[in-house]
Motif scaffolding. Structure first.
Motif, mmCIF file in Angstrom:
data_model
loop_
_atom_site.group_PDB
_atom_site.id
_atom_site.type_symbol
_atom_site.label_atom_id
_atom_site.label_comp_id
_atom_site.label_asym_id
_atom_site.label_seq_id
_atom_site.Cartn_x
_atom_site.Cartn_y
_atom_site.Cartn_z
ATOM 1 N N SER A 36 12.355 40.927 45.623
ATOM 2 C CA SER A 36 11.036 41.567 45.648
ATOM 3 C C SER A 36 11.170 43.080 45.510
ATOM 4 O O SER A 36 12.166 43.674 45.947
ATOM 5 C CB SER A 36 10.287 41.237 46.946
ATOM 6 O OG SER A 36 10.791 41.996 48.027
ATOM 7 N N THR A 38 8.612 46.732 45.637
ATOM 8 C CA THR A 38 7.338 47.394 45.859
ATOM 9 C C THR A 38 7.488 48.865 45.489
ATOM 10 O O THR A 38 8.437 49.516 45.942
ATOM 11 C CB THR A 38 6.911 47.293 47.336
ATOM 12 O OG1 THR A 38 6.853 45.919 47.717
ATOM 13 C CG2 THR A 38 5.552 47.939 47.556
ATOM 14 N N LYS A 152 0.194 29.521 35.399
ATOM 15 C CA LYS A 152 -0.426 30.586 36.188
ATOM 16 C C LYS A 152 -1.479 30.047 37.143
ATOM 17 O O LYS A 152 -2.236 29.139 36.811
ATOM 18 C CB LYS A 152 -1.056 31.613 35.239
ATOM 19 C CG LYS A 152 -1.676 32.825 35.921
ATOM 20 C CD LYS A 152 -2.249 33.768 34.862
ATOM 21 C CE LYS A 152 -2.871 35.006 35.487
ATOM 22 N NZ LYS A 152 -3.418 35.925 34.465
ATOM 23 N N THR A 154 -4.177 31.788 40.407
ATOM 24 C CA THR A 154 -4.618 33.023 41.049
ATOM 25 C C THR A 154 -5.380 32.706 42.334
ATOM 26 O O THR A 154 -5.916 31.608 42.517
ATOM 27 C CB THR A 154 -5.536 33.840 40.117
ATOM 28 O OG1 THR A 154 -6.677 33.041 39.757
ATOM 29 C CG2 THR A 154 -4.797 34.252 38.853
ATOM 30 N N GLU A 223 7.338 32.999 40.864
ATOM 31 C CA GLU A 223 6.980 34.417 40.828
ATOM 32 C C GLU A 223 5.632 34.620 41.496
ATOM 33 O O GLU A 223 4.710 33.809 41.334
ATOM 34 C CB GLU A 223 6.931 34.941 39.398
ATOM 35 C CG GLU A 223 6.594 36.430 39.300
ATOM 36 C CD GLU A 223 6.575 36.961 37.875
ATOM 37 O OE1 GLU A 223 5.911 37.989 37.631
ATOM 38 O OE2 GLU A 223 7.222 36.341 36.998
ATOM 39 N N ASN A 225 2.841 37.921 42.230
ATOM 40 C CA ASN A 225 2.419 39.309 42.151
ATOM 41 C C ASN A 225 1.246 39.477 43.115
ATOM 42 O O ASN A 225 0.178 38.905 42.904
ATOM 43 C CB ASN A 225 1.980 39.672 40.729
ATOM 44 C CG ASN A 225 3.103 39.483 39.726
ATOM 45 O OD1 ASN A 225 4.047 40.242 39.701
ATOM 46 N ND2 ASN A 225 2.996 38.445 38.915
ATOM 47 N N THR A 228 0.729 45.462 44.867
ATOM 48 C CA THR A 228 1.749 46.226 44.143
ATOM 49 C C THR A 228 3.140 45.613 44.270
ATOM 50 O O THR A 228 4.109 46.165 43.747
ATOM 51 C CB THR A 228 1.797 47.674 44.656
ATOM 52 O OG1 THR A 228 2.094 47.677 46.063
ATOM 53 C CG2 THR A 228 0.469 48.383 44.418
ATOM 54 N N THR A 229 3.252 44.480 44.978
ATOM 55 C CA THR A 229 4.557 43.863 45.208
ATOM 56 C C THR A 229 4.765 42.672 44.281
ATOM 57 O O THR A 229 3.879 41.830 44.130
ATOM 58 C CB THR A 229 4.692 43.394 46.672
ATOM 59 O OG1 THR A 229 4.576 44.527 47.533
ATOM 60 C CG2 THR A 229 6.030 42.723 46.910
ATOM 61 N N THR A 230 5.946 42.623 43.673
ATOM 62 C CA THR A 230 6.337 41.491 42.833
ATOM 63 C C THR A 230 7.525 40.793 43.467
ATOM 64 O O THR A 230 8.497 41.433 43.867
ATOM 65 C CB THR A 230 6.719 41.951 41.418
ATOM 66 O OG1 THR A 230 5.564 42.509 40.779
ATOM 67 C CG2 THR A 230 7.218 40.780 40.584
ATOM 68 N N LEU A 232 10.176 37.726 42.564
ATOM 69 C CA LEU A 232 10.617 36.932 41.430
ATOM 70 C C LEU A 232 11.844 36.104 41.797
ATOM 71 O O LEU A 232 12.777 36.614 42.427
ATOM 72 C CB LEU A 232 10.953 37.843 40.254
ATOM 73 C CG LEU A 232 11.479 37.192 38.975
ATOM 74 C CD1 LEU A 232 10.437 36.285 38.348
ATOM 75 C CD2 LEU A 232 11.921 38.262 37.988
#
Length: 280
Positions: A36, A38, A152, A154, A223, A225, A228-230, A232
């Motif tokens: 991760s 940020t 995907k 959400t 993954e 998102n 602002t943090t990803t 993976l």
């Protein structure tokens, strides 16, 4: 001769050879590794800093901004752990930040159960609660992550539900303001900050697990998102040679998420007030 044959047959059934014993099936299990990141937000301070100062601060905060995790899972439950890293500059662990990071997390989807081990200022807590309800919206968009085709999904989730183990001094300011409004008879329902989340999951691994608080899709989440943090997934190992026991942590004072948040806020408020009295 008949007696001899009968003895051989008796011994054959009493001591069957290893080749005739069917192998025991291994329990379905997997291990996923996540990374991760940020971005650093310095706010208005950043405008007054040169690039050298920003790099120095980033180096000090790197352990909080970049993290690695391991998710061990079977069909119904998972264990999610952060891999501890040493500070690149001091060679020590982040003891202050450790008070406000996610501890060992157990999720059981079948039982809708969360059990998370948290340590706060030397005291261990065992947080037990229901899993975070997430209303996923399934999309048709796809992309490739490593060897896996992903779909995907959400969701919009209250930010506080994703970071309940964390703390910021802004939390206390909001509490103080709410108490003032209540005393003045002006209390109103506070606005709930929301975080937009995008998740990518694969049907090639048909389990409803995922990293951190995320779960509930028809395939493993590779993954995420969130704001602002990803986060993976860098590697997945199915049925690894070393079998890990997927069991909930069991040490610490049992407490709910709301009770844990109240405990942390009260302690931090006490620290702030004591610091203010020493200055006066």
């Amino acid at each position: 001769m008949k007696v001899f044959l009968l003895s051989v047959i008796t011994l054959f059934f009493a001591f069957p050879s290893a080749e005739l014993i069917p192998p025991q099936p291994q329990e379905f299990q997997g291990k996923a590794y996540y990374y991760s990141k940020t971005p650093m937000d310095l706010g208005t301070w950043g405008a007054r800093m040169n690039e050298g100062q920003k790099k120095e601060i980033y180096a000090r905060l790197k352990n909080r901004l970049e993290k690695t995790y391991v998710l061990d899972f079977n069909k119904t439950a998972s264990i999610f752990n952060e891999e501890t890293k040493m500070d690149a500059m001091s060679g020590a662990t982040d003891s202050w930040g450790a008070n406000f990071t996610r501890g060992e997390q157990y999720k059981n989807i079948k039982e809708n159960k969360l059990v998370q081990s948290q340590e706060f200022y030397g005291k261990r807590f065992l947080v037990k609660d229901d899993l975070l309800p997430i209303e996923w919206k399934m999309g048709s968009e796809t992309k490739q992550i490593g060897n896996y085709m992903c779909f995907k999904a959400t969701a919009s989730i209250p930010t506080g539900n994703l970071t309940w183990y964390d703390f910021s001094w802004g939390d206390l300011r909001e509490i103080d303001q709410a108490e003032e409004d209540s005393a003045d008879g002006e209390a109103a329902a506070p606005e709930v900050p929301m975080t937009d989340v995008v998740a990518w999951y694969t049907l090639q691994i048909p389990v409803s697990h995922g990293p951190a608080e995320y779960y509930g899709l028809p395939g493993l989440i590779l993954e995420v998102n969130a704001g602002t943090t990803t986060m993976l997934c860098s590697k997945v190992v199915m049925n690894p040679g070393e079998v890990v026991e997927i069991e909930a942590p069991d040490k610490g004072k049992e407490i709910t998420i709301d009770e844990y948040q109240s405990t942390v806020q009260m302690k931090m408020k006490e620290m702030r007030d004591n610091r203010g009295r020493r200055r006066s």
